[in-house]
Write an enzyme that holds these catalytic residues in place. Structure first.
Site, mmCIF file in Angstrom:
data_model
loop_
_atom_site.group_PDB
_atom_site.id
_atom_site.type_symbol
_atom_site.label_atom_id
_atom_site.label_comp_id
_atom_site.label_asym_id
_atom_site.label_seq_id
_atom_site.Cartn_x
_atom_site.Cartn_y
_atom_site.Cartn_z
ATOM 1 N NE ARG A 46 0.111 1.373 3.426
ATOM 2 C CZ ARG A 46 1.009 2.300 3.671
ATOM 3 N NH1 ARG A 46 2.285 1.992 3.778
ATOM 4 N NH2 ARG A 46 0.691 3.569 3.792
ATOM 5 N N GLY A 47 0.270 2.415 -0.017
ATOM 6 C CA GLY A 47 1.041 3.655 -0.109
ATOM 7 C C GLY A 47 1.182 4.012 -1.582
ATOM 8 C CB ALA A 48 0.201 7.030 -3.491
ATOM 9 N NE ARG A 90 -6.225 0.590 -2.012
ATOM 10 C CZ ARG A 90 -5.595 1.121 -0.959
ATOM 11 N NH1 ARG A 90 -4.306 0.911 -0.779
ATOM 12 N NH2 ARG A 90 -6.259 1.848 -0.086
ATOM 13 C CD GLN A 199 -3.210 2.361 6.654
ATOM 14 O OE1 GLN A 199 -3.848 2.706 7.651
ATOM 15 N NE2 GLN A 199 -3.788 2.222 5.478
ATOM 16 C CG ASP A 240 -3.311 7.972 -1.562
ATOM 17 O OD1 ASP A 240 -3.176 8.433 -0.409
ATOM 18 O OD2 ASP A 240 -2.982 6.825 -1.883
ATOM 19 C CG ASN A 250 -3.095 11.381 2.624
ATOM 20 O OD1 ASN A 250 -2.420 10.633 1.918
ATOM 21 N ND2 ASN A 250 -2.861 11.511 3.918
ATOM 22 C CE LYS A 251 -5.473 5.205 4.175
ATOM 23 N NZ LYS A 251 -6.408 4.321 3.402
HETATM 24 O O1 MRU Z 1 -4.637 2.873 1.982
HETATM 25 P P1 MRU Z 1 -3.180 3.175 1.924
HETATM 26 O O2 MRU Z 1 -2.406 2.639 3.079
HETATM 27 O O3 MRU Z 1 -2.577 2.815 0.592
HETATM 28 O O4 MRU Z 1 -3.135 4.751 2.024
HETATM 29 C C1 MRU Z 1 -1.876 5.385 2.036
HETATM 30 C C2 MRU Z 1 -1.973 6.837 2.217
HETATM 31 O O5 MRU Z 1 -3.030 7.421 2.270
HETATM 32 C C3 MRU Z 1 -0.682 7.580 2.238
HETATM 33 O O6 MRU Z 1 -0.759 8.659 3.106
HETATM 34 C C4 MRU Z 1 -0.427 8.103 0.822
HETATM 35 O O7 MRU Z 1 -0.453 7.028 -0.077
HETATM 36 C C5 MRU Z 1 0.854 8.782 0.705
HETATM 37 S S1 MRU Z 1 2.174 7.606 0.791
HETATM 38 C C6 MRU Z 1 3.635 8.278 0.439
#
Ligand code: MRU
Length: 356
Positions: A46-48, A90, A199, A240, A250-251
């Protein structure tokens, strides 16, 4: 050291399974685009930016599969199908779309120019690793730029996980924190737990611990009270997808944090590579927000924390409007008080474009 997140060898991609962290180091084995999409969808990875990098290697695995199975016909259709499988995993993080489309366009062009599948594979492998290297380099630059905004011994709040576990490099928001700590700009970090996937609690604390950075974990709903009672110098988060006017996906919970930061006059920074800007989207309302299963809210691992029949709403992201953002920090510079005009001018200059 954070273990390697993605390890590729021809026909195989081992993906560090983040669902088990920080308790167990396990790798998920993907052999094709479909397995890779499953890993992305099910939050193995996960993480963009890291999703984008993994998907790029997932696209390459699709080509490996064609070669290993000796497929000679319908190559174009198979490549298109693989692209769709990956991009359907996603919907919110734009890197996933950008990296896979970049590879797909290249593969199709090579195919139409008469290249054979082995030649295409070689070129796509090169390009996929170029994408990963760009991610690594941009995290270093984001950190260098972001540190400039911090004063000595800052105490900061961060959200979700934006570190090595979200990128192939040192991270975006967390990269700034790491670099800031080295330079005496950060004295303490407050990562929020980040319900429901935690996370922040599972991954960000682990990264901070490994980097020996002083931190105190807080529940998401503690942030406002902490801002009221402790001197917090900044909130730094990742992104994201960023619309052309600076509205940032973002999250889920980032929006709430931005409002509370504004109320307490605390700068709210978004750190993200340029790739996170979606030039086709003019405002936040047009960004597609992933909605995940309500089971992820009512259960933690195998344990129900609410009645199994509980109705729950689970958007995985929210949009922070640009007027709550003090600056967007990119690898090419900082956009303070972002709005459409400033972002357009910044991108035109950086990308050498006449029009956006
Ligand atoms: O659902 P996730 O864990 O993929 O969400 C991640 C986030 O929202 C991060 O803050 C975002 O991707 C930035 S990561 C450098």
């Amino acid at each position: 050291m954070i273990p390697k997140r993605i390890i590729y060898s021809k026909g195989k991609l081992r993906i560090l399974d983040q669902r088990y962290l920080p308790f167990k180091i396990n790798y998920f084995l993907a052999r094709n685009s479909k397995d890779t999409a499953k890993a992305i969808k099910e939050m193995v990875v996960r993480g963009a930016p890291l999703i984008g990098d993994t998907a790029a290697l997932g696209y390459l695995l699709g080509i490996d599969e064609i070669i290993l199975k000796g497929i000679k016909t319908n190559i174009k259709e198979i490549l298109k199908k693989n692209l769709q499988i990956l991009t359907n995993s996603r919907p919110t993080a734009v890197s996933l779309f950008k990296t896979t489309q970049r590879l797909h366009q290249k593969a199709i062009k090579l195919l139409e120019d008469g290249a054979d599948i082995n030649e295409i594979r070689k070129e796509i492998e090169k390009e996929a690793f170029k994408i990963i290297d760009e991610d690594i380099q941009s995290t270093l630059k984001i950190a260098e730029n972001g540190v400039k905004l911090l004063s000595k011994d800052s105490k900061v709040i961060t959200y979700c996980n934006t570190g090595s576990l979200a990128t192939s490099g040192i991270g975006t928001a967390l990269g700034i924190i790491l670099e800031g700590y080295k330079k005496g700009k950060i004295s303490h970090v407050y990562p929020c737990e980040t319900r429901p996937y935690l996370q922040g609690a599972r991954l960000t604390t682990w990264e901070l611990m490994k980097n020996k950075i002083p931190y105190t974990l807080i529940c998401d709903n503690t942030a406002g009270w902490l801002m009221k009672n402790t001197k917090i110098d900044a909130v730094i988060i990742g992104a994201d997808r960023i619309a052309l006017n600076g509205d940032t996906a973002n999250k889920i919970g980032s929006y709430t944090l931005a409002i509370v930061a504004k109320k307490h006059n605390i700068p709210f920074y978004v750190a993200a590579p340029l790739e996170t800007f979606d030039l086709s989207i003019s405002k936040g309302e047009d960004i597609k927000i992933e909605e995940r299963s309500s089971l992820e809210i009512i259960k933690i691992k195998e344990t129900y924390i609410a009645h199994p029949k509980t109705n729950a709403y689970h958007p995985a992201f929210d949009i922070t409007p640009h007027n709550l953002i003090s600056a967007i920090i990119t690898e090419k510079g900082i956009i303070k008080n972002p709005n459409q005009e400033k972002i357009k001018n910044f991108l035109k200059k950086i990308l050498n474009l006449k029009n956006i």
